[in-house]
Design a protein around this motif. Structure first.
Motif, short mmCIF file in Angstrom:
data_model
loop_
_atom_site.label_atom_id
_atom_site.label_comp_id
_atom_site.label_asym_id
_atom_site.label_seq_id
_atom_site.Cartn_x
_atom_site.Cartn_y
_atom_site.Cartn_z
N LEU A 126 0.84 -1.21 0.00
CA LEU A 126 0.00 0.00 0.00
C LEU A 126 0.87 1.25 0.00
O LEU A 126 0.58 2.23 -0.69
CB LEU A 126 -0.89 0.02 1.24
N LEU A 164 -7.44 1.54 6.56
CA LEU A 164 -6.18 1.96 5.96
C LEU A 164 -6.24 1.78 4.44
O LEU A 164 -5.88 2.68 3.67
CB LEU A 164 -5.03 1.16 6.55
N VAL A 165 -6.72 0.63 4.04
CA VAL A 165 -6.83 0.36 2.61
C VAL A 165 -7.69 1.42 1.93
O VAL A 165 -7.32 2.00 0.91
CB VAL A 165 -7.42 -1.04 2.36
N SER A 166 -8.84 1.71 2.55
CA SER A 166 -9.74 2.66 1.89
C SER A 166 -9.14 4.06 1.88
O SER A 166 -9.32 4.82 0.93
CB SER A 166 -11.12 2.65 2.55
N ILE A 202 -6.61 3.92 -0.95
CA ILE A 202 -7.32 3.88 -2.23
C ILE A 202 -7.87 5.27 -2.58
O ILE A 202 -7.79 5.74 -3.72
CB ILE A 202 -8.48 2.86 -2.17
N ALA A 203 -8.41 5.95 -1.58
CA ALA A 203 -8.99 7.27 -1.82
C ALA A 203 -7.92 8.24 -2.31
O ALA A 203 -8.18 9.14 -3.10
CB ALA A 203 -9.65 7.79 -0.55
N VAL A 212 -5.00 7.21 -3.84
CA VAL A 212 -4.32 6.71 -5.03
C VAL A 212 -5.24 6.66 -6.24
O VAL A 212 -4.84 7.01 -7.35
CB VAL A 212 -3.74 5.31 -4.75
N ALA A 213 -6.44 6.19 -6.06
CA ALA A 213 -7.35 6.01 -7.19
C ALA A 213 -8.77 6.29 -6.77
O ALA A 213 -9.57 5.39 -6.63
CB ALA A 213 -7.22 4.60 -7.76
N PRO A 214 -9.08 7.56 -6.54
CA PRO A 214 -10.44 7.88 -6.10
C PRO A 214 -11.44 7.46 -7.17
O PRO A 214 -11.12 7.44 -8.35
CB PRO A 214 -10.39 9.40 -5.94
N MET A 253 -1.38 0.93 -8.26
CA MET A 253 -2.73 0.63 -7.82
C MET A 253 -2.89 -0.80 -7.42
O MET A 253 -3.60 -1.12 -6.51
CB MET A 253 -3.63 0.81 -9.05
N GLY A 277 -2.51 -1.63 -3.87
CA GLY A 277 -3.68 -1.25 -3.09
C GLY A 277 -4.77 -2.28 -3.27
O GLY A 277 -5.40 -2.72 -2.32
N LYS A 319 -17.15 3.79 0.22
CA LYS A 319 -16.20 4.36 -0.72
C LYS A 319 -15.29 3.28 -1.31
O LYS A 319 -15.07 3.22 -2.50
CB LYS A 319 -15.35 5.44 -0.04
N ALA A 320 -14.79 2.42 -0.41
CA ALA A 320 -13.92 1.36 -0.89
C ALA A 320 -14.70 0.39 -1.76
O ALA A 320 -14.19 -0.11 -2.76
CB ALA A 320 -13.29 0.65 0.29
N MET A 374 -9.39 2.28 -12.74
CA MET A 374 -8.24 2.76 -11.98
C MET A 374 -6.95 2.44 -12.70
O MET A 374 -6.04 3.26 -12.77
CB MET A 374 -8.24 2.13 -10.59
N ARG A 395 -6.55 4.72 -15.48
CA ARG A 395 -6.30 6.08 -15.03
C ARG A 395 -4.85 6.28 -14.60
O ARG A 395 -4.32 7.37 -14.71
CB ARG A 395 -7.24 6.43 -13.87
#
Lengths: 633, 633
Positions: free
Chosen positions: A73, A162-164, A167-168, A170-172, B16, B19, B35-36, B48, B51
């Motif tokens: 991550l 943490l993952v989310s 992710i938010a 890195v790749a929203p 990515m 992640g 979100k996740a 992703m 992107r």
């Protein structure tokens, strides 16, 4: 794969760090490998670290060496933030190698104190993100780093959270449908529409954030701190420095807002797509062929941008002088092209290159994309495939005049209207086949790039074209007038012309983009650094508003925007809210940075902007005018 | 950190991917995180991936999801190669998501077939590096990928060996002392020394690779395939396309070779440091402020480069025309600066910005760095700190004339000598205090950038300065002469002048850099695309060698180099070995690409070059002239 052994080298840097972590874990097996051995000393390690980030970095991600998923991550995060990943020695000890690497990754002070340099990270210690909980990296380590002057932020301790979080970063996710309630599907013309009023009401059912507005700042690749002086002010001066930023560093004109995404073109050679709600980066292109100075045109899930620059090679300088100003110039120094990208993913779909620059925005109309170039041509491309349909000679080069579109209500013929320089005129081209419909040189004594700098405005309902240009240049005292005139959109016949006053000749983009709303033409003049309202029927000036702190480069180039009963303007260092009837100032706000030819883009309660400092910004309208009432559809 | 559970998504992309790998492993815990969750569908995953690499990538690294250390190494490798990291589903199954990601990462064809675009990856499938042994990723997966048309390379299976392979790719060690036997410690002047003979003998004790020579190709950031036609040939033509590459894409002039490191400046905005033996990248700078068109100056473990461009803003075009060619021009469109870096690590030490371009190479002399600018000044900086010592007005702007250095044997006064344009002359400046010692305008009718384009050559032993310039331009048929002349280095007095013949006016860099060896001046002319040898005492032409396939842009701009009894020249698409006494061709080689103003750099048995295609190359001398005998000190 590699057996875990005691780790001699625990703190190592960046993408490298992972190799070196592995190196550490496999160090026994490596002992007889000379090449690898060379890399194993602490000294060599430091060299590698510095070599990967030779000028330092803004961001470091700190991980535990025993936390494989955290490292994974962390890598994603570090890469996205153009930063380095470092490992602590263990949960309670930062480790000497890591401490040294942190010092080496601090951005050095490389220029005289107090100056800001373009394309150069600001000096200072990196921001540190700590990944994992206190069992993985203790609070004592964080306290130690803070005591040394680092900014530190722990990213959650719980796995999924943490993952989310990462992710938010890195790749929203792309904007969800409910978050695009007030946004349009397409952005076909510079400043959105023929009248250049880039403001959009939202429905009553829109989400709360669209109503109250959002605030965020996004730093693009060459971003200069928003409160910094202009880069290279010492050499360029107050007149030249903001021009250089607008043309060679940041965003020259405004953003586009489509489907909950803010698209911004930068002179740092990248196109950016941001989430309008959060400002998170959705994607950015690789390095394109030249500066990007338009607002992106979006249609049918494609985004079109042009790359070009303001320069001339010496051969053109000589040619012009030898011909005593009569020869046809080709503007554009470096490569220039139009690119078509998938609007959601940024995947490139097609590209075409040009002779001469391609600075202005294209126009999308009915499956065709039109581009006017510094080589003096209007090109028509199949929007889907990039196939050339035709090209038309304009009898002058286009500088920054983004074409506009008008359809004759009688003949149903659609024309593409554009200004050109040398020769200075406005020309209308048949959108279907590239034939020239009319050319209007006016009786004005146009100076410099004049009409070719500026984007004409179209009032489809009243069959008018509005254009303004510098005229009557006095080379003795370097003053000029700005003249604005209205033409019959079907014939080019001049209906009225108004003198907007005299002042010092602006150093670049020597005009203001006008906007038409409800029978009034709103326009700024960088000659007088004043905003004007004119009666659209006869060109009479209704009121004027002088811009503060415009500086010697002048201000007022971007078009005003009308929304919620207020006129919004971005000019010089500020955004203003004006009474559209009187020009009275209702409020203002200085968000940092400075605006070049930028128009505000308003969706519901938010104003979206970019600037010469290479930032994209979202500002709640109420921050500018606390009394504004957001109106719904 | 995260419990391993069954992975729904196994093949995911790039930074990515990690992640998402983590996401996959923690998918149960994420179920209630909205979100996740949005990011969890296969569709979102693909978005992703695209992107992060919106235009595709040249490289993919494939890893096993259960191999944490391999993933760490893979990340390092993927990042260094600007590629993506993908995970297989398991050792025997590639997995659908990975297959889809691979397809999405293929570089799309975005331009008309048969054309090559600058700053654009060539279309096609990425090269795949497989990390780990066949227990981790089976040979069947590799066979499957090859069958689909991917190039695949497995990087070892053994832990330590794999680590060392990746380390060698990611962070190769600095050259070891034994590998720098023939290299110099400093590179103080353009093309190494005042006489421009950038060739260096090696000792008999030098390692074998230095004796037999090495061969490698290094692709810089904007590299165009070496066998491709010029980018944008359709718009720019055979005359314009190579000029554009030289000025805006690749390497304009030759490399520098110091301490076993090859330094190369590129118009892609980066400075590169490569291992001379292997061609491995040691470090590269971040994006600098402008094109880099010199060869790096190296002294006392620092490397100095200047950033600048060839352009003029429209204001300068107009000013020149209005003054009928008499006003003083300032050349340079974008930001320009001198940078000082640590020569081993690339860490930035100081920077100064200029008004006007800074294209030519600096000069290092006695603790001072001198820079001539498009703003018409010579600057002197403290080499260590960047502090300004003085600036001198040159009475003309510098285009691409790298200054040179001469010390008067009688007065022991050292002068910095440089050519300028508009006004065209050669000027000598006192190195100690910036006072003008002499200015020589010559009696020649100099055309265009003339003297300011070209770097004067100094023969310290004979107290001579050699300079050449285009003269007697005929604007009716666009022809010109190239004249070369010798001046007394102490006074500027012209001693002789020779006409090197008439031909079409070259489109850019309208001269050849000369080199002096043993009483002979060697120089090329892009006017006639011919190499000349002249008697240094009287300017008489000894022989001529016509360059083949020079094309309409002309060739012969880079200085010839004398080594091992052979004259070496890089001109047009080829390198040549000539008999220095007769001009007879001894051999030639076409390494791909095309040379702008490039001089060969010869260390022992290797010739080091860079080119307009944005490549750095090492070629064994015997490849060019099989009969050559490498001579030792």
């Amino acid at each position: 794969m590699l057996k875990k052994t005691s780790m001699m080298i625990v703190g190592v840097v960046g993408m490298m760090s992972l190799g070196l972590m592995a190196l550490g874990t496999g160090s026994r097996a490596l002992a007889d490998n000379q090449k690898a051995q060379e890399g194993l000393t602490a000294k060599a390690t430091g060299q590698m670290a510095i070599r990967l980030f030779p000028s330092g970095t803004k961001t470091v991600v700190l991980c535990s060496p025993s936390d494989s998923e955290g490292i994974a991550l962390g890598q994603a995060l570090a890469t996205k933030l153009s930063g380095a990943l470092l490992l602590v020695q263990n949960a309670h000890v930062l480790g000497q190698a890591t401490a040294e690497a942190l010092a080496a990754l601090s951005v050095p002070e490389v220029a005289p104190a107090g100056t800001v340099q373009p394309f150069q990270l600001p000096p200072g210690k990196p921001m540190i993100y700590v990944l994992g909980n206190s069992q993985q990296i203790s609070s004592a380590i964080i306290a130690e780093l803070k005591a040394q002057g680092y900014q530190v932020q722990r990213l959650a301790g719980q796995g999924a959270h943490l993952v989310s979080e990462v992710i938010a970063q890195v790749a929203p996710a792309l904007p969800l449908k409910p978050d695009t309630a007030g946004f349009l599907q397409n952005w076909p013309v510079y400043a959105y529409g023929p009248s250049h009023n880039s403001a959009f009401k939202i429905p009553k059912s829109a989400p709360q954030w669209e109503k109250v507005g959002v605030r965020w700042n996004f730093a693009e690749d060459a971003a200069v701190p928003l409160n910094a002086p202009f880069p290279d002010l010492a050499n360029l001066g107050e007149r030249g420095a903001p021009v250089k930023m607008t043309q060679n560093l940041g965003n020259a004109v405004g953003v586009s807002a489509v489907n909950g995404i803010i698209y911004a073109e930068s002179d740092d050679y990248h196109l950016y797509a941001l989430n309008a709600k959060t400002g998170a980066l959705l994607w950015q292109t690789g390095q394109l062929a030249n500066n990007l100075m338009g607002n992106p045109i979006v249609a049918d899930n494609m985004v079109y941008v042009t790359a070009g620059d303001t320069g001339f090679p010496f051969s053109q300088v000589l040619k012009y002088e030898l011909s005593q100003g009569t020869s046809t110039l080709v503007r554009g120094l470096m490569y220039s092209a139009i690119y078509a990208f998938n609007a959601k993913t940024g995947r490139m779909v097609w590209r075409q290159d040009f002779h001469g620059n391609a600075m202005p925005s294209p126009v999308y109309y009915n499956g065709t994309v039109y581009v006017a170039t510094g080589g003096g041509h209007l090109w028509a491309f199949n929007a889907l495939t990039g196939t050339v349909k035709w090209q038309a000679a304009l009898q002058g080069f286009d500088s920054m005049s983004s074409p506009n579109v008008y359809t004759n209500p009688v003949t149903h013929q659609t024309e593409i209207v554009v200004g050109t320089s040398d020769q200075n005129h406005v020309v209308a081209v048949n959108a279907a086949n590239g034939s020239i419909l009319w050319t209007q040189k006016t009786a004005l004594n146009i100076f410099n790039t004049g009409m070719g700098d500026n984007s004409p405005t179209v009032d489809q309902a009243r069959n008018l074209i509005i254009q303004d240009s510098v005229v009557n240049f006095n080379k003795a005292n370097h003053t000029t007038n700005l003249a604005i005139y209205a033409m019959n959109a079907a014939t080019g016949q001049v209906l009225w012309a108004t003198d907007l006053g005299r002042g010092n000749a602006p150093p670049a983009y020597k005009a203001g983009v006008s906007m038409i709303h409800n029978g009034v033409v709103y326009v700024g003049s960088p000659v007088t650094s004043t905003i004007y309202a004119l009666n659209e029927a006869n060109g009479k000036i209704l009121w004027t508003f002088p811009i503060k702190n415009a500086g010697p480069a002048g201000a007022g180039r971007g078009n005003p925007v009308y929304a919620d009963g207020v006129l919004w303007v971005a000019a010089g260092p500020k955004v203003y809210a004006l009474n559209p009837q009187t020009g009275q100032e209702l409020g203002s706000y200085a968000p940092g940075g400075r605006f070049g030819i930028v128009n505000p883009v308003i969706v519901g309660g938010t104003m979206y902007l970019d600037n010469s400092y290479d930032w994209v910004q979202a500002i709640p309208l109420k921050t500018i005018d606390p009394a504004v009432t957001i109106r719904y559809e």
